[in-house]
Design a protein around this motif. Structure first.
Motif, mmCIF file in Angstrom:
data_model
loop_
_atom_site.group_PDB
_atom_site.id
_atom_site.type_symbol
_atom_site.label_atom_id
_atom_site.label_comp_id
_atom_site.label_asym_id
_atom_site.label_seq_id
_atom_site.Cartn_x
_atom_site.Cartn_y
_atom_site.Cartn_z
ATOM 1 N N ALA A 207 0.804 -1.330 0.224
ATOM 2 C CA ALA A 207 0.024 0.006 0.082
ATOM 3 C C ALA A 207 0.688 1.452 -0.163
ATOM 4 C CB ALA A 207 -1.052 -0.051 1.309
ATOM 5 N N VAL A 208 1.831 1.288 0.732
ATOM 6 C CA VAL A 208 2.790 2.383 1.013
ATOM 7 C C VAL A 208 3.487 2.739 -0.526
ATOM 8 C CG1 VAL A 208 4.749 3.418 1.959
ATOM 9 C CG2 VAL A 208 2.932 2.239 3.218
ATOM 10 N N HIS A 209 3.863 1.640 -1.047
ATOM 11 C CA HIS A 209 4.704 1.723 -2.436
ATOM 12 C C HIS A 209 3.587 2.074 -3.404
ATOM 13 C CE1 HIS A 209 5.655 -0.321 -6.304
ATOM 14 N NE2 HIS A 209 6.915 0.092 -5.858
ATOM 15 N N ALA A 210 2.498 1.800 -3.218
ATOM 16 C CA ALA A 210 1.500 2.141 -4.515
ATOM 17 C C ALA A 210 1.158 3.656 -4.237
ATOM 18 C CB ALA A 210 0.160 1.560 -4.281
ATOM 19 N N ALA A 211 0.726 4.061 -2.889
ATOM 20 C CA ALA A 211 0.631 5.538 -2.569
ATOM 21 C C ALA A 211 1.841 6.273 -3.091
ATOM 22 C CB ALA A 211 0.240 5.710 -1.258
ATOM 23 N N PHE A 212 3.132 5.758 -2.947
ATOM 24 C CA PHE A 212 4.278 6.822 -3.182
ATOM 25 C C PHE A 212 4.298 6.916 -4.505
ATOM 26 C CE2 PHE A 212 8.577 7.036 -4.020
ATOM 27 C CZ PHE A 212 9.275 8.079 -3.194
ATOM 28 N N HIS A 213 4.001 5.988 -5.595
ATOM 29 C CA HIS A 213 4.058 5.996 -6.935
ATOM 30 C C HIS A 213 2.692 6.496 -7.580
ATOM 31 C CE1 HIS A 213 8.080 4.351 -7.204
ATOM 32 N NE2 HIS A 213 7.787 3.622 -6.378
ATOM 33 N N GLY A 214 1.848 6.908 -6.702
ATOM 34 C CA GLY A 214 0.514 7.532 -7.046
ATOM 35 C C GLY A 214 -0.409 6.667 -7.912
ATOM 36 N N ARG A 215 -0.268 5.257 -7.240
ATOM 37 C CA ARG A 215 -1.185 4.120 -7.964
ATOM 38 C C ARG A 215 -2.294 3.582 -6.769
ATOM 39 N NH1 ARG A 215 4.032 0.707 -9.245
ATOM 40 N NH2 ARG A 215 5.048 2.167 -10.631
ATOM 41 N N GLU A 227 4.039 -11.259 8.175
ATOM 42 C CA GLU A 227 2.778 -10.801 8.564
ATOM 43 C C GLU A 227 2.959 -9.705 9.746
ATOM 44 O OE1 GLU A 227 4.544 -12.709 11.944
ATOM 45 O OE2 GLU A 227 4.437 -13.526 10.204
ATOM 46 N N GLY A 228 3.881 -9.385 9.885
ATOM 47 C CA GLY A 228 4.256 -8.060 10.735
ATOM 48 C C GLY A 228 4.128 -6.808 10.142
ATOM 49 N N ILE A 229 4.228 -6.714 8.686
ATOM 50 C CA ILE A 229 4.237 -5.604 8.037
ATOM 51 C C ILE A 229 3.060 -5.613 6.968
ATOM 52 C CG2 ILE A 229 6.428 -4.641 8.423
ATOM 53 C CD1 ILE A 229 7.261 -5.910 5.574
ATOM 54 N N ALA A 230 1.977 -6.682 7.266
ATOM 55 C CA ALA A 230 0.909 -6.905 6.495
ATOM 56 C C ALA A 230 -0.142 -5.838 6.540
ATOM 57 C CB ALA A 230 0.394 -8.275 6.490
ATOM 58 N N VAL A 231 -0.084 -4.651 6.215
ATOM 59 C CA VAL A 231 -0.924 -3.425 6.435
ATOM 60 C C VAL A 231 -1.569 -3.006 5.280
ATOM 61 C CG1 VAL A 231 -0.836 -1.054 7.317
ATOM 62 C CG2 VAL A 231 0.791 -2.673 8.287
ATOM 63 N N LYS A 232 -2.883 -2.722 5.292
ATOM 64 C CA LYS A 232 -3.842 -2.623 4.392
ATOM 65 C C LYS A 232 -3.585 -1.070 3.785
ATOM 66 C CE LYS A 232 -8.683 -2.552 2.909
ATOM 67 N NZ LYS A 232 -10.145 -2.671 3.424
ATOM 68 N N SER A 233 -3.155 -0.380 4.558
ATOM 69 C CA SER A 233 -3.041 1.245 4.047
ATOM 70 C C SER A 233 -2.098 1.992 5.072
ATOM 71 C CB SER A 233 -4.404 1.986 4.281
ATOM 72 O OG SER A 233 -4.963 2.061 5.492
ATOM 73 N N PRO A 234 -1.320 2.918 4.292
ATOM 74 C CA PRO A 234 -0.377 3.778 5.353
ATOM 75 C C PRO A 234 -1.077 4.808 6.010
ATOM 76 C CG PRO A 234 -0.572 4.404 3.014
ATOM 77 C CD PRO A 234 -1.480 3.456 2.896
ATOM 78 N N GLY A 235 -0.317 5.174 7.325
ATOM 79 C CA GLY A 235 -0.682 6.071 8.135
ATOM 80 C C GLY A 235 -0.879 7.538 7.633
ATOM 81 N N SER A 236 -1.923 8.106 8.046
ATOM 82 C CA SER A 236 -2.163 9.589 7.658
ATOM 83 C C SER A 236 -1.091 10.324 8.224
ATOM 84 C CB SER A 236 -3.493 10.033 8.135
ATOM 85 O OG SER A 236 -3.599 9.768 9.706
ATOM 86 N N ASN A 237 -0.304 9.947 9.203
ATOM 87 C CA ASN A 237 0.636 10.683 9.921
ATOM 88 C C ASN A 237 1.923 10.493 9.113
ATOM 89 O OD1 ASN A 237 -0.424 12.492 11.958
ATOM 90 N ND2 ASN A 237 -0.914 10.379 12.941
ATOM 91 N N THR A 238 2.194 9.057 8.778
ATOM 92 C CA THR A 238 3.346 8.558 8.015
ATOM 93 C C THR A 238 3.380 8.979 6.603
ATOM 94 O OG1 THR A 238 2.411 6.400 7.812
ATOM 95 C CG2 THR A 238 3.535 6.692 9.689
#
Length: 254
Positions: A207-215, A227-238
């Motif tokens: 998700a962060v990779h996609a957001a970083f590249h505008g996808r 599983e420790g970094i299986a996050v659906k969406s990046p943080g609004s602060n991060t």
């Protein structure tokens, strides 16, 4: 979160977490063809950098918040960090974990006296239950990554790296929701703007990779070994910090 917040965090947690060594890996250096060193955060008591952010947050709680206790959702490392330092500081801790969390991580967290709840198949379901329980019991929610106090605590790694090496050229950071890389990038770029900060995320939860590249974020796969970094969406602060300070975002396969 500002650079000064990270400096303050470093002073706040000093002596309560391990100042981990930066160790050159001869094997990885030969494999990659570059001088490569590892920041040994596995030497923390709970074997993860998560102690830094969890502790920095706990130490800033008001007296009433300490009495009521804290709650967090975590697949393991943040949970263990919060439970360990919560027990050490006398702060009651409740942890909500996805049902798929490896039993070893559940038991390693329970050892520190935390109240454990296994709820949800994915992170966001677990988060919803956590927020509900926090409201019902007046508990302080300590988010595993999207909290400026947590981000600042993780950023103390960056401060140590700057002190440990004057030859730092590129820093490679694993990414889930972005708490670690946002804190570290803030610390590094404030002092050494020439150092490249590269984030790496697992493809199935990119998700962060996609957001970083505008996808658009990828469709979530059934599971991952990470599983420790299986996050659906990046943080609004991060995410804003990542977009402004991180030089490159990459993904890796299972």
């Amino acid at each position: 979160m500002r650079y000064q917040d990270i400096v303050d965090a470093g002073q706040r947690i000093a002596g309560q977490v391990v100042r981990t060594p930066l160790v050159r890996s001869e094997t990885l250096s030969r494999m990659t063809g570059v001088p490569l060193s590892l920041k040994m955060e596995n030497l923390q008591f709970t074997a993860s950098f998560k102690e830094r952010g969890a502790l920095n947050c706990l130490l800033q709680l008001e007296a009433a918040e300490r009495r009521h206790g804290v709650i967090a959702m975590s697949a393991g490392n943040h949970a263990q960090a919060l439970a360990y330092h919560g027990q050490r500081l006398g702060i009651p801790t409740s942890i909500v974990m996805p049902r798929s969390t490896p039993n070893a991580k559940v038991e390693q967290t329970r050892v520190f006296g935390a109240e454990i709840h296994l709820k949800g198949a994915v992170f966001d379901e677990t988060l919803a239950f956590t927020e509900q329980l926090a409201a019902e019991r007046s508990l302080t929610l300590v988010h595993p990554y999207d909290d400026p106090r947590v981000m600042a605590g993780q950023g103390t790694i960056g401060l140590e790296l700057l002190e440990q090496s004057d030859e730092l050229q590129t820093l490679v950071v694993p990414v889930g929701g972005g708490g670690l890389i946002s804190g570290v990038a803030t610390a590094i770029k404030a002092c050494r703007a020439d150092v490249r900060v590269v984030g790496v995320q697992v493809e199935r939860f990119g998700a962060v990779h996609a957001a970083f590249h505008g996808r658009q974020p990828p469709s979530l796969a059934a599971g991952t070994v990470a599983e420790g970094i299986a996050v659906k969406s990046p943080g609004s602060n991060t995410l804003p910090v990542i977009e402004s300070l991180v030089d490159e975002m990459l993904t890796v396969s299972e």
